[in-house]
Design a protein around this motif. Structure first.
Motif, PDB file in Angstrom:
ATOM      1  N   TYR A 224       5.135   1.152  12.866  1.00 61.38           N
ATOM      2  CA  TYR A 224       5.225   1.529  14.273  1.00 61.38           C
ATOM      3  C   TYR A 224       5.699   0.324  15.080  1.00 61.38           C
ATOM      4  CZ  TYR A 224       2.083   5.160  12.520  1.00 61.38           C
ATOM      5  OH  TYR A 224       1.513   6.172  11.787  1.00 61.38           O
ATOM      6  N   GLN A 225       6.650   0.573  15.987  1.00 58.81           N
ATOM      7  CA  GLN A 225       7.166  -0.507  16.817  1.00 58.81           C
ATOM      8  C   GLN A 225       7.454   0.022  18.221  1.00 58.81           C
ATOM      9  OE1 GLN A 225       7.655  -3.954  16.256  1.00 58.81           O
ATOM     10  NE2 GLN A 225       7.866  -3.751  18.478  1.00 58.81           N
ATOM     11  N   LYS A 226       6.875  -0.641  19.212  1.00 56.68           N
ATOM     12  CA  LYS A 226       7.122  -0.273  20.591  1.00 56.68           C
ATOM     13  C   LYS A 226       8.490  -0.783  21.016  1.00 56.68           C
ATOM     14  CE  LYS A 226       4.337   0.004  24.767  1.00 56.68           C
ATOM     15  NZ  LYS A 226       3.128  -0.519  25.452  1.00 56.68           N
ATOM     16  N   VAL A 227       9.265   0.077  21.690  1.00 53.69           N
ATOM     17  CA  VAL A 227      10.558  -0.313  22.240  1.00 53.69           C
ATOM     18  C   VAL A 227      10.560   0.083  23.709  1.00 53.69           C
ATOM     19  CG1 VAL A 227      11.821  -0.178  20.071  1.00 53.69           C
ATOM     20  CG2 VAL A 227      11.575   1.868  21.465  1.00 53.69           C
ATOM     21  N   GLY A 228      11.012  -0.810  24.574  1.00 57.97           N
ATOM     22  CA  GLY A 228      10.902  -0.525  25.990  1.00 57.97           C
ATOM     23  C   GLY A 228       9.447  -0.561  26.417  1.00 57.97           C
ATOM     24  N   LYS A 229       9.120   0.167  27.486  1.00 60.88           N
ATOM     25  CA  LYS A 229       7.762   0.155  28.000  1.00 60.88           C
ATOM     26  C   LYS A 229       6.848   1.157  27.297  1.00 60.88           C
ATOM     27  CE  LYS A 229       8.794  -1.527  32.667  1.00 60.88           C
ATOM     28  NZ  LYS A 229       8.675  -1.239  34.115  1.00 60.88           N
ATOM     29  N   LYS A 230       7.357   2.359  27.019  1.00 63.12           N
ATOM     30  CA  LYS A 230       6.486   3.406  26.479  1.00 63.12           C
ATOM     31  C   LYS A 230       7.093   4.148  25.296  1.00 63.12           C
ATOM     32  CE  LYS A 230       4.084   4.305  30.847  1.00 63.12           C
ATOM     33  NZ  LYS A 230       3.693   5.335  31.851  1.00 63.12           N
ATOM     34  N   GLN A 231       8.260   3.726  24.837  1.00 63.25           N
ATOM     35  CA  GLN A 231       8.864   4.376  23.685  1.00 63.25           C
ATOM     36  C   GLN A 231       8.381   3.723  22.393  1.00 63.25           C
ATOM     37  OE1 GLN A 231      10.720   3.076  26.179  1.00 63.25           O
ATOM     38  NE2 GLN A 231      11.585   4.842  27.257  1.00 63.25           N
ATOM     39  N   VAL A 232       8.305   4.522  21.345  1.00 60.84           N
ATOM     40  CA  VAL A 232       7.828   4.035  20.046  1.00 60.84           C
ATOM     41  C   VAL A 232       8.749   4.554  18.947  1.00 60.84           C
ATOM     42  CG1 VAL A 232       5.944   4.068  18.358  1.00 60.84           C
ATOM     43  CG2 VAL A 232       5.420   3.959  20.812  1.00 60.84           C
ATOM     44  N   VAL A 233       9.109   3.683  18.031  1.00 57.60           N
ATOM     45  CA  VAL A 233       9.831   4.066  16.819  1.00 57.60           C
ATOM     46  C   VAL A 233       8.846   4.020  15.657  1.00 57.60           C
ATOM     47  CG1 VAL A 233      11.650   3.433  15.194  1.00 57.60           C
ATOM     48  CG2 VAL A 233      12.051   3.231  17.657  1.00 57.60           C
ATOM     49  N   ALA A 234       8.805   5.093  14.871  1.00 55.77           N
ATOM     50  CA  ALA A 234       7.883   5.176  13.740  1.00 55.77           C
ATOM     51  C   ALA A 234       8.662   5.540  12.474  1.00 55.77           C
ATOM     52  CB  ALA A 234       6.805   6.224  14.001  1.00 55.77           C
ATOM     53  N   THR A 271       6.485  14.889  -8.684  1.00 52.63           N
ATOM     54  CA  THR A 271       6.820  13.645  -8.003  1.00 52.63           C
ATOM     55  C   THR A 271       7.557  13.924  -6.699  1.00 52.63           C
ATOM     56  OG1 THR A 271       6.983  12.431 -10.093  1.00 52.63           O
ATOM     57  CG2 THR A 271       8.081  11.465  -8.203  1.00 52.63           C
ATOM     58  N   GLU A 272       7.227  13.153  -5.667  1.00 52.08           N
ATOM     59  CA  GLU A 272       7.916  13.243  -4.377  1.00 52.08           C
ATOM     60  C   GLU A 272       8.287  11.850  -3.899  1.00 52.08           C
ATOM     61  OE1 GLU A 272       6.929  13.825   0.359  1.00 52.08           O
ATOM     62  OE2 GLU A 272       5.520  14.622  -1.116  1.00 52.08           O
ATOM     63  N   LEU A 273       9.494  11.723  -3.375  1.00 57.29           N
ATOM     64  CA  LEU A 273       9.940  10.517  -2.696  1.00 57.29           C
ATOM     65  C   LEU A 273      10.551  10.963  -1.375  1.00 57.29           C
ATOM     66  CD1 LEU A 273      10.494   7.458  -2.622  1.00 57.29           C
ATOM     67  CD2 LEU A 273      12.687   7.933  -3.769  1.00 57.29           C
ATOM     68  N   SER A 274      10.019  10.479  -0.253  1.00 60.06           N
ATOM     69  CA  SER A 274      10.508  10.947   1.041  1.00 60.06           C
ATOM     70  C   SER A 274      10.499   9.817   2.063  1.00 60.06           C
ATOM     71  CB  SER A 274       9.651  12.118   1.552  1.00 60.06           C
ATOM     72  OG  SER A 274       8.300  11.724   1.728  1.00 60.06           O
ATOM     73  N   LEU A 275      11.365   9.980   3.081  1.00 62.09           N
ATOM     74  CA  LEU A 275      11.479   9.027   4.171  1.00 62.09           C
ATOM     75  C   LEU A 275      11.616   9.797   5.469  1.00 62.09           C
ATOM     76  CD1 LEU A 275      11.982   6.147   5.355  1.00 62.09           C
ATOM     77  CD2 LEU A 275      14.430   6.534   4.912  1.00 62.09           C
ATOM     78  N   ALA A 276      10.852   9.393   6.485  1.00 64.31           N
ATOM     79  CA  ALA A 276      10.918  10.034   7.799  1.00 64.31           C
ATOM     80  C   ALA A 276      11.014   8.977   8.882  1.00 64.31           C
ATOM     81  CB  ALA A 276       9.680  10.907   8.025  1.00 64.31           C
ATOM     82  N   LEU A 277      11.840   9.255   9.898  1.00 61.92           N
ATOM     83  CA  LEU A 277      11.990   8.389  11.062  1.00 61.92           C
ATOM     84  C   LEU A 277      11.719   9.205  12.317  1.00 61.92           C
ATOM     85  CD1 LEU A 277      15.299   6.524  10.112  1.00 61.92           C
ATOM     86  CD2 LEU A 277      12.968   5.629   9.935  1.00 61.92           C
TER      87      LEU A 277
END
Length: 306
Positions: A224-234, A271-277
Motif C-alpha cells: 500500500y502506498q499513499k499518493v497525493g493527499k488521499k489517494q492510495v495505490v494497492a 495451484t493459483e498465481l495471481s496479481l491485482a492492482l
C-alpha cells in the motif's frame, strides 16, 4: 473511564480500562452475483483495546456479518483480531456458518464457460491462528482450519456429478499448520501505506479429523502506498498450491476478492498465481471509488504455472 499515566523508561504512555473503550460501527450490506441473485444484510464492527494495553497498541476487533439472498442462501460470519502485550501476541481468525451456492466449471485452465453449473452446500467454518512477535513486525505461530461440508447438492447429469474430484460426496476439512506474517500497515481495515506478507503451510490428515489427506501452502503479499493527499495505490501478489487429494471446494481459484472482474471460480485447480492492482480515490464525504485490474492463472501443479 479510568486512565493512568505510567513511565516506561523515558517514555510515558496511557492505559485505559478497555471495557469502556469500545467503538461500534454498523453498515447495511447489499450485493448481486449471478449465482446468488440479490443479497442483503448487515455488518457490525467493534474495535477496542484489551485491558492494560496502551494507545500505541493496534486495536483489537470483532466483526459480525449476516446476509440472506433471494435464492434462500444464508451467511453468518464473525472475523476477529486480538492484540495483547503491546502487539507481541496476536490471535486472529473467523467463525461462520454458510448455506451457499458456488459455481463449478470443471477443473483446470481449459475448463469451458458453457459448462457452468452451480452446487449448493452447507457448512460451519472455523479459522484460528495464534501468533507471537519474534522480531519487530514479524509474527509466527500455529493455525487451524475447519470446514464440515454436508448436504451437498449437485446438478443431475452435470460435470461435477460425472467427475471423480475428491469431496463431491461431502466431507470434513481439518487442517493444522504454521503461519508467518510481516505486517507494517498503518491501519487494519483501510491501510494507506505499508506491506503485509503472509506465508502459510497446512497439512490435512485423518489424524486431525479430516476426510482428506493433502498439503497446501500460500504466499500472500500486499503493498500500500499513499499518493497525493488521499489517494492510495494497492497491489497484491498471491501464490497458492496444494497436492493431489485436495477436495474440489478447497482448490485455489480465480474470481475471488484477489481477482475481481472474473466470474467466481471460473478457473480452479491445485495451484493459483495471481496479481491485482488497485487505485483508490475519494469522491465526496465518506464516498470513495476504486479502479482495479487483475490477472492470474491456475494449474495442476506449480511447475505448470505460466
Amino acid at each position: 473511564m479510568k486512565a493512568q499515566n505510567q513511565s516506561k523508561g523515558s517514555k510515558r504512555f496511557t492505559v485505559r480500562d478497555s471495557t469502556k473503550n469500545w467503538k461500534i460501527s454498523a453498515f447495511p450490506v447489499a450485493f448481486y452475483t449471478p449465482e446468488t441473485a440479490f443479497g442483503f444484510g448487515g455488518l457490525g464492527i467493534g474495535t477496542f483495546r484489551l485491558k492494560d494495553e496502551t494507545f500505541d497498541t493496534r486495536p483489537s476487533s470483532i466483526q459480525l456479518g449476516i446476509s440472506y439472498t433471494t435464492k434462500n442462501q444464508f451467511l453468518l460470519y464473525a472475523p476477529f483480531d486480538f492484540y495483547k502485550d503491546d502487539e507481541k501476541w496476536r490471535l486472529e481468525g473467523e467463525l461462520g456458518f454458510y448455506n451457499y451456492f458456488y459455481n463449478f466449471f470443471g477443473v483446470g485452465i481449459d475448463s469451458k464457460e458453457e459448462d457452468e453449473e452451480t452446487y449448493e452446500v452447507t457448512f460451519p467454518r472455523a479459522r484460528v491462528a495464534l501468533l507471537r512477535e519474534l522480531f519487530p513486525r514479524f509474527f509466527a505461530g500455529l493455525a487451524y482450519e475447519f470446514d464440515a461440508f454436508y448436504n451437498l447438492k449437485v446438478e443431475e447429469s452435470g460435470i461435477l456429478e460425472a467427475s471423480d474430484v475428491p469431496g463431491k460426496r461431502d466431507g470434513t476439512v481439518s487442517n493444522l499448520g504454521v503461519v508467518a506474517v510481516y505486517d507494517t500497515r498503518d491501519h487494519i481495515f483501510f491501510p494507506t501505506k505499508g506491506v503485509y506478507i503472509q506465508g502459510k503451510l497446512f497439512s490435512s490428515s485423518k489424524i486431525f479429523g479430516s476426510s482428506f489427506g493433502y498439503v497446501k501452502y500460500e504466499l500472500d503479499s500486499r503493498y500500500y502506498q499513499k499518493v497525493g493527499k488521499k489517494q492510495v495505490v494497492a497491489a497484491n501478489l498471491f501464490l497458492g498450491s496444494s497436492t493431489e487429494g485436495t477436495p474440489f471446494y478447497d482448490l485455489y481459484y480465480l474470481g475471488s476478492k484477489r481477482t475481481r472482474g472474473i466470474n467466481n471460480r471460473r478457473f480452479q485447480d491445485n495451484t493459483e498465481l495471481s496479481l491485482a492492482l488497485e487505485y483508490r480515490f475519494p469522491i465526496a464525504g465518506r464516498f470513495g471509488g476504486a479502479v482495479f485490474g487483475s490477472t492470474g492463472t491456475v494449474a495442476s501443479d506449480l511447475g505448470k504455472n505460466s
